[in-house]
Structure formats: structure tokens, C-alpha cells
Design an enzyme around this catalytic site. Structure first.
Site, PDB file in Angstrom:
ATOM      1  N   ARG A 199       0.790  -1.227   0.000  1.00 53.19           N
ATOM      2  CA  ARG A 199       0.000   0.000   0.000  1.00 53.19           C
ATOM      3  C   ARG A 199       0.822   1.276   0.000  1.00 53.19           C
ATOM      4  O   ARG A 199       0.579   2.185  -0.787  1.00 53.19           O
ATOM      5  CB  ARG A 199      -0.926   0.067   1.230  1.00 53.19           C
ATOM      6  N   THR A 200       1.774   1.354   0.914  1.00 52.60           N
ATOM      7  CA  THR A 200       2.439   2.643   1.086  1.00 52.60           C
ATOM      8  C   THR A 200       3.193   3.027  -0.183  1.00 52.60           C
ATOM      9  O   THR A 200       3.050   4.135  -0.697  1.00 52.60           O
ATOM     10  CB  THR A 200       3.365   2.607   2.318  1.00 52.60           C
ATOM     11  N   LYS A 222      25.741  -2.891  -1.011  1.00 51.67           N
ATOM     12  CA  LYS A 222      27.210  -2.762  -1.097  1.00 51.67           C
ATOM     13  C   LYS A 222      27.774  -2.028   0.107  1.00 51.67           C
ATOM     14  O   LYS A 222      28.964  -1.781   0.179  1.00 51.67           O
ATOM     15  CB  LYS A 222      27.591  -1.985  -2.362  1.00 51.67           C
ATOM     16  N   HIS A 232       5.088   6.238  11.471  1.00 52.35           N
ATOM     17  CA  HIS A 232       4.578   6.059  10.102  1.00 52.35           C
ATOM     18  C   HIS A 232       3.579   7.188   9.827  1.00 52.35           C
ATOM     19  O   HIS A 232       2.364   6.959   9.761  1.00 52.35           O
ATOM     20  CB  HIS A 232       3.916   4.679  10.003  1.00 52.35           C
ATOM     21  N   ARG A 272      11.180   4.220   3.241  1.00 49.97           N
ATOM     22  CA  ARG A 272      10.851   3.263   4.307  1.00 49.97           C
ATOM     23  C   ARG A 272      12.128   2.490   4.646  1.00 49.97           C
ATOM     24  O   ARG A 272      12.862   2.075   3.750  1.00 49.97           O
ATOM     25  CB  ARG A 272       9.772   2.291   3.838  1.00 49.97           C
TER      26      ARG A 272
HETATM   27  C1  NCD Z   1       1.778  -0.836   8.239  1.00 49.63           C
HETATM   28  C2  NCD Z   1       3.267  -0.638   8.343  1.00 49.63           C
HETATM   29  O1  NCD Z   1       4.005  -0.834   7.379  1.00 49.63           O
HETATM   30  O2  NCD Z   1       3.691  -0.254   9.428  1.00 49.63           O
HETATM   31  N1  NCD Z   1       1.348  -1.040   6.929  1.00 49.63           N
HETATM   32  C3  NCD Z   1       1.084   0.039   6.133  1.00 49.63           C
HETATM   33  O3  NCD Z   1       1.933   0.837   5.851  1.00 49.63           O
HETATM   34  N2  NCD Z   1      -0.173   0.208   5.715  1.00 49.63           N
HETATM   35  C4  NCD Z   1       1.245  -1.849   9.189  1.00 49.63           C
HETATM   36  C5  NCD Z   1       1.843  -3.224   9.176  1.00 49.63           C
HETATM   37  O4  NCD Z   1       2.759  -3.531   8.433  1.00 49.63           O
HETATM   38  O5  NCD Z   1       1.349  -4.033   9.957  1.00 49.63           O
END
Ligand code: NCD
Length: 303
Positions: free
Chosen positions: A51-52, A80, A129, A101
Site C-alpha cells: 500500500r504505502t 554494497k 509512520h 521506508r
Molecule cells: C503498516 C506498516 O508498514 O507499518 N502497513 C502500512 O503501511 N499500511 C502496518 C503493518 O505492516 O502491519
């Protein structure tokens, strides 16, 4: 130039503005279709995501922009031994904005300190997040029409769940918000979060009992047990199915309670609940894309 590493970097007035832009995007998408023509977003994902990452990419495409990036650490020079700082300096030469991320807490902050373009934290370890929180806030705004006077239950992995930590930060600024933290004792909300709440006089309770808490809740935020953050598989297997929301467990829930989950879902919510009008988790997915559009516009200072 501004980045977004922690949700508290946005004032409540700025959040209101982002929500207003998001609602306008939903009403008038064509108005926004060329706002980012010629701009590029880089998605640097050192950890798995559906999703993200895809919603950042879809958001940029819907604004007329383009996207580049990688979706696993192994395919980048991190494999590397390149530092996050050097990666950020490099990508700033190719892109106008970065979404990152990373499994290490603080990595996106380090990137933002070394980058010539805005950096958005798309999840750093078990820490924060903020863009999931934007998705959650737009969902609550559209479902409830308010952030004040809400009792919000968080259930599951409150220790490692970064979406939980960021949403608590955002909601604690509103009037008469109460938190109910429902988790096994091994996965309780971290002390640093509780200390802030106590210091700021915000009401919260901790319990292991989901059904017993249900009747009070305006919002129930379910979470996945974060397998990748456990030190051993045994503990994960013991705790993974601590809470499974089923229709029976909703017996005492308010008619208008909203059920949120950042997804991915593993076992925490029975699919039998997906058609319940209170289930909002797929609405959150849509709202996440819209809020990321609003955020990109803000950080790129597009009128
Ligand atoms: C979450 C995350 O990555 O922290 N997912 C997301 O970004 N929608 C929640 C999860 O991974 O459980």
C-alpha cells in the site's frame, strides 16, 4: 524546504488544511491532474510494502508527475554498504521529493538531514509512520466528522506497531480524546509513549480484554503482530493470534463504531466483517492515496 518525519511536525491547522485539500481532490480530481507535471518522486523502500509504496506512486501519477525508485534494499547500493546519508544525497540529484521506508528507526531523519529535497518517512522500524496516520485521520474525519470527544481503542501489537505510535501522537492534541490500549502483556505500548500521555494529562487505560472494552469505543484500530520485529519465532507464534475480531465479538460495539486497520491483515479481522458497515480498512487505503497527494503538493509548495 520541509520534510515529514514525525506527524507532530504538522500543526493541527496544517492538518486541517491537508484534509480540506484531500476532500477537494476527491470532489475535483481533474483540477489536480497536472499540478506536478515534470516533477519526480523517488520511492526508496528498504522494507516490504504494498500500500504505502504503490499509493505514493499512484498519488504522484495522479498529480501528473513521474516516479523512480527501488522496492528492496538488495537491489540498491545499500547491499554494497552505502550509507543512508549518501543514498539521500545521490537521489536528491534525480528526484524532487523522496519517500523512504527503512527497518532502522531514524533512517529517514538521517536522510532528510542529508538531502537537498524533501524526505517523507514512509515507516521507520517500529517507530513512526506519519503518512499512514494521514490516511487514518482522513478516514476518521470522513466517518466521524470530528477528532474531539473520541474513545479510541488500539488492539494488537502496540509495542512494535509504528502506525499506532504515530496515530496516538496526532490524536492526543484534540479535546477529550481517550485511549484504550488492548494488547498481550508482551506487546504493550512503549513506556515513552505512556510517559508523554501522562505528562500531557491525556486519559488512557491498558487491558488485555478486547470484548470487555468494546462497548466504550468510537474507533477500534486493529493491528498485525509485527513478525519482522521479533527476536525469536517462538514468541511470534505464541502471540500472533492473540486477537481475532469476529462478528460475535462486535455484539456490544456501538452501531457507529469505526473499525480501522492499516493493513496488511494476517488473521486479526475475520473476513466475515468486511461487509459490516463499520469496517473502514479498505476506505483507509483509498484515503491514503488522497492524503499523499495533498502532502506531496504541500511539500513541493505547489499552489
Ligand atoms: C503498516 C506498516 O508498514 O507499518 N502497513 C502500512 O503501511 N499500511 C502496518 C503493518 O505492516 O502491519
Amino acid at each position: 524546504m520541509r520534510s515529514l518525519i514525525d506527524i507532530l511536525e504538522l500543526s493541527t491547522t496544517e492538518l486541517e488544511k491537508l484534509l480540506a485539500v484531500a476532500c477537494d481532490i476527491i470532489e475535483n480530481p481533474q483540477k489536480y491532474a497536472h499540478k506536478c507535471d515534470g516533477k519526480k518522486l523517488a520511492t526508496l523502500f528498504f522494507e516490504p510494502s504494498t500500500r504505502t509504496r504503490l499509493s505514493f506512486e499512484a498519488a504522484m501519477y495522479e498529480l501528473g508527475g513521474n516516479v523512480l525508485g527501488f522496492s528492496e534494499a538488495n537491489s540498491s547500493s545499500a547491499a554494497k554498504g552505502e550509507s543512508v546519508a549518501d543514498t539521500a544525497k545521490t537521489v536528491g540529484c534525480y528526484a524532487d521529493i523522496i519517500a523512504m521506508r527503512h527497518p532502522k528507526e531514524g533512517a529517514p531523519l538521517v536522510a532528510s538531514m542529508n538531502s537537498s529535497v524533501p524526505v517523507i518517512n514512509a515507516g521507520d522500524g517500529g517507530h513512526n509512520h506519519p503518512t499512514q496516520t494521514l490516511a487514518d485521520l482522513l478516514t476518521i474525519h470522513r466517518e466521524k466528522g470530528r477528532f474531539d470527544n473520541l474513545t479510541v481503542g488500539f488492539c494488537g501489537d502496540l509495542k512494535f506497531g509504528r502506525t499506532v505510535h504515530s496515530l496516538i501522537s496526532a490524536l492526543k492534541r484534540y479535546k477529550n480524546v481517550k485511549f484504550v490500549f488492548i494488547s498481550p502483556s508482551e506487546l504493550k505500548i512503549p513506556d515513552y509513549v505512556k510517559e508523554t500521555l501522562t505528562k500531557e494529562g491525556i486519559k488512557y487505560t491498558e487491558t488485555t480484554d478486547l470484548e470487555g472494552s468494546m462497548a466504550d469505543l468510537d474507533i477500534l484500530y486493529m493491528t498485525r503482530v509485527q513478525r519482522e520485529r521479533f527476536f525469536n519465532e517462538e514468541d511470534y507464534l505464541r502471540l500472533k493470534d492473540s486477537y481475532i475480531l469476529t462478528p460475535e465479538k462486535l455484539a456490544n460495539a456501538k452501531e457507529d463504531m469505526s473499525i480501522l486497520h492499516p493493513l496488511p491483515r494476517v488473521n486479526e479481522i475475520s473476513v466475515a466483517i468486511d461487509n459490516d458497515p463499520r469496517a473502514c480498512y479498505f476506505k483507509q487505503v483509498f484515503n491514503g492515496k488522497i492524503m499523499r497527494m495533498a502532502l506531496i503538493l504541500k511539500l513541493l509548495e505547489v499552489e
